[in-house]
Design an enzyme around this catalytic site. Structure first.
Site, mmCIF file in Angstrom:
data_model
loop_
_atom_site.group_PDB
_atom_site.id
_atom_site.type_symbol
_atom_site.label_atom_id
_atom_site.label_comp_id
_atom_site.label_asym_id
_atom_site.label_seq_id
_atom_site.Cartn_x
_atom_site.Cartn_y
_atom_site.Cartn_z
ATOM 1 N N PRO A 196 -5.522 -3.408 18.791
ATOM 2 C CA PRO A 196 -5.179 -3.679 18.576
ATOM 3 C C PRO A 196 -3.631 -3.586 18.912
ATOM 4 C CG PRO A 196 -6.200 -4.312 17.414
ATOM 5 C CD PRO A 196 -6.284 -2.688 17.215
ATOM 6 N N GLU A 417 4.524 13.523 -6.019
ATOM 7 C CA GLU A 417 4.892 13.473 -4.821
ATOM 8 C C GLU A 417 6.077 15.008 -4.313
ATOM 9 O OE1 GLU A 417 4.036 11.282 -2.571
ATOM 10 O OE2 GLU A 417 3.538 10.399 -4.258
ATOM 11 N N HIS A 420 2.650 17.117 -3.309
ATOM 12 C CA HIS A 420 2.337 17.110 -1.651
ATOM 13 C C HIS A 420 2.861 17.535 -1.094
ATOM 14 C CE1 HIS A 420 -0.694 14.204 -2.565
ATOM 15 N NE2 HIS A 420 -0.588 13.409 -2.828
#
Length: 645
Positions: A196, A417, A420
């Protein structure tokens, strides 16, 4: 709003009829005049009591000096002149000769007229309903003529190979004799396949705009109705219109709504849908080679289409429109930014590098979000800051500044975070870290965005292992710093488990199970969405799959934990910098990963000192931020009170 004139006229007619009946039978009428003889009239005239006389054939209307009205009738053998001889000269005499009372006639025939109009409109309504029933099977396709402003190939970017394939169709519609002289036959049907937002409908309109021919557009769902035979009737009518307007293009969007496999039970075994599909097959097979009607269909689910629909002679050619590469994304951004006031800082090439995996619709939405953001900030131009901000808005949603986060949760999010980012930076095969933020967006409290250096179409086992380690880095950072785990890593764990399972069952990356796949899946590669899965292995293999998935995840866990333990000081500093600034941009990231900790601590102290302190919740006075001037001191205090970091 369209006015229903027939219904309006009927309502007014009914109101008039009610008013007439009301005035006739309910309202009191004018009192009738007294009838007198002709001799009495003569006597009244001689006595001077008459003011005026109206003579209308045999009827005389007399009005006396007191405005009283009388009527009398003359005999047929008495002339008007004889009556005038008996009347004195002072009386006003009016004679109506051959008059006709239209008012009384209209009042007499008005009920009949209204009744006739009602009967007429009732029959008209019945006829209109019958016409609607007869038109129920007509096609609902919207026709765009050659004179209608539309798009061309210049308005489509990022799909150069598809445009080259489709240019033959345009050339054939313009100069079909060139192909027919060589015995060439243009494909009757073209199937556009792609995820899409990749521009399938836009490409079909561009073909019509380039060729300058009529363009019929309809959705696959518009064929199917609750009444039997309506879908097939609409298909016949659509192709009849197309043949009358040849050369032309028929575009069927989302053809999978009507073109699913027959007899497979998919979609509930809809008999009416299958009849509609049969009619489409018949109409496409009945085309003449000289008809010059080309059918273009679009779908993102070609795997569920009926085989008879895809065979040569119907949809001869399949063209895939995939997500654009960096060159295509740059061209798409130029098209959508055309006419918008861009600032000098706006770098579309850099923006294209940051939007890996975006479709054309995503890029259009990105530019529009940036324009809205610039208008909200009161700017006259769209800058790079708005464009980069709109990337985060498209990926994760707008900032949720109204969400109140406690200092403890903010600290946990910052370390999560930072975990990560640090694992990704220290892993040789992971994508570079582009941005870290602990600003809440959508359902997330923060995010770490990585950007690949180039468009990739293949991934290695080493890259997968580093991806898994990066996903688990946030959870491990919470364990190391706080000695506790939270629910914030639930999505990371789910994604890591799914990736490890695919490594074993789909990609043949298991040492124990070897190079084979497990489970018969039906899915689209670019969608990554499984439709169904049939188990084609036994329980012993299932146990080995579980063991291999667990082993891969455990290896990634150990790798990430080793990285974070070796760089614990840097992890703490990145988390504290995040808590101070909330967002770390690319220019600052490289310094955090490479420069000495002592130098970074001095910069952090200046940032914290310059930033005004705002207490979110009442609490005790926090301890001094840098008692010894070392961020590493904070690592040894995992149980400290919230907000003291």
């Amino acid at each position: 709003m369209k006015i229903n004139w027939k219904r309006t006229i009927i309502v007014y007619a009914a109101i008039i009829l009610i008013a007439i009946l009301f005035s006739t039978f309910i309202l009191p009428g004018e009192p009738q005049p007294e009838e007198v003889s002709l001799s009495d009239v003569i006597v009244m005239s001689q006595e001077g009591k008459i003011d005026s006389i109206l003579i209308n054939e045999n009827q005389l209307t007399i009005i006396d000096n007191n405005d009283n009205k009388y009527i009398t009738y003359k005999e047929t053998n008495v002339s008007i002149y004889e009556i005038e001889g008996f009347i004195l000269e002072g009386v006003d005499v009016t004679i109506e000769r051959g008059g006709f009372n239209w008012g009384s006639l209209l009042i007499s025939f008005l009920p009949l007229l209204i009744f006739g109009l009602l009967i007429f409109f009732l029959f008209s309504q019945a006829k209109g309903a019958n016409n609607q029933a007869m038109n129920f099977g007509r096609s609902k396709a919207r026709m765009l003529t050659a004179s209608t402003p539309t798009v061309t190939f210049d308005d489509v970017a990022g799909v150069d190979e598809a445009k080259q394939e489709l240019y033959e169709v345009v050339d054939f519609l313009k100069m079909r004799e060139k192909y027919q002289s060589l015995g060439a036959r243009i494909p009757k049907g073209i199937l556009l396949i792609g995820p899409p937002g990749t521009g399938k409908t836009l490409m079909a309109k561009a073909i019509a705009g380039e060729a300058g021919v009529p363009f019929f557009s309809i959705s696959g769902s518009e064929f199917v109705e609750m009444f039997v035979g309506v879908g097939a009737s609409r298909v016949r009518d659509l192709f009849d219109q197309a043949k009358r307007n040849a050369p032309c293009i028929v575009f069927i969007d989302e053809i999978d709504a009507v073109g699913r496999q027959r007899g497979a039970g998919m979609g509930g075994g809809h008999d009416e849908r299958e009849q509609t599909l049969n009619q489409i097959l018949v109409e496409m097979d009945g085309f003449d080679t000289n008809t010059s009607v080309i059918v273009i269909a679009a779908t993102n689910r070609p795997d569920i289409l009926d085989e008879a629909l895809l065979r040569p002679g119907r949809f001869d050619r399949r063209i895939t429109l995939d997500r654009p590469d960096i060159v295509g994304r740059t061209a798409i951004l130029k098209i959508h930014s055309k006419g918008k006031p861009l600032d000098e800082t706006a770098d579309l090439q850099s923006l294209a590098k940051q939007t890996v995996g975006f479709s054309g619709a995503d890029l259009a939405n990105l530019v529009n979000e940036a324009a809205i953001l610039a208008a909200r900030r009161g700017k006259k131009t769209i800058g790079m800051s708005e464009l980069e901000e709109s990337i985060d808005r498209v990926i994760a949603g707008p900032e949720r500044k109204s969400r109140k986060i406690s200092p403890k949760e903010k600290e946990i999010t910052a370390y999560h975070e930072a975990g990560h980012a640090l694992v990704a930076r220290m892993s040789p095969n992971a994508d570079p870290v582009h941005k870290i933020s602990i600003v809440a967006r959508g359902m997330s409290l923060g995010h770490t965005r990585q950007l690949p250096t180039e468009d990739r179409y293949l991934l290695t086992r080493s890259q997968f292992k580093d991806m898994l380690a990066t996903l688990l880095g946030g959870r491990i950072a919470e364990e190391i710093i706080f000695g506790e785990i939270s629910t914030g890593a639930s999505d990371d764990i789910r994604r890591a488990t799914s990736l490890a399972h695919k490594m074993v069952t789909d990609y043949g990356m298991s040492d124990k199970l070897g190079t084979r796949t497990f489970g018969n899946k039906q899915e689209m590669i670019f969608l990554g969405r499984e439709i169904s899965e049939q188990r084609d292995y036994g329980d012993d293999i299932a146990n080995i799959i579980d063991e291999e998935v667990h082993s891969i995840l455990q290896t990634a866990y150990n790798t990430a934990k080793d990285i974070l333990l070796k760089n614990k000081d840097r992890l703490a500093h990145i988390a504290q910098r995040l808590m101070a600034k909330e967002t770390i941009e690319p220019d600052e990231l490289e310094k955090l990963f490479t420069e000495p900790i002592d130098k970074l601590e001095a910069e952090l102290e200046e940032i914290v000192t310059a930033k005004p302190v705002v207490e979110e919740v009442p609490e005790k006075k926090p301890a001094k931020q840098t008692k010894k001037g070392k961020v590493s001191d904070l690592i040894n205090q995992p149980k400290q009170a919230p907000g003291t970091a």
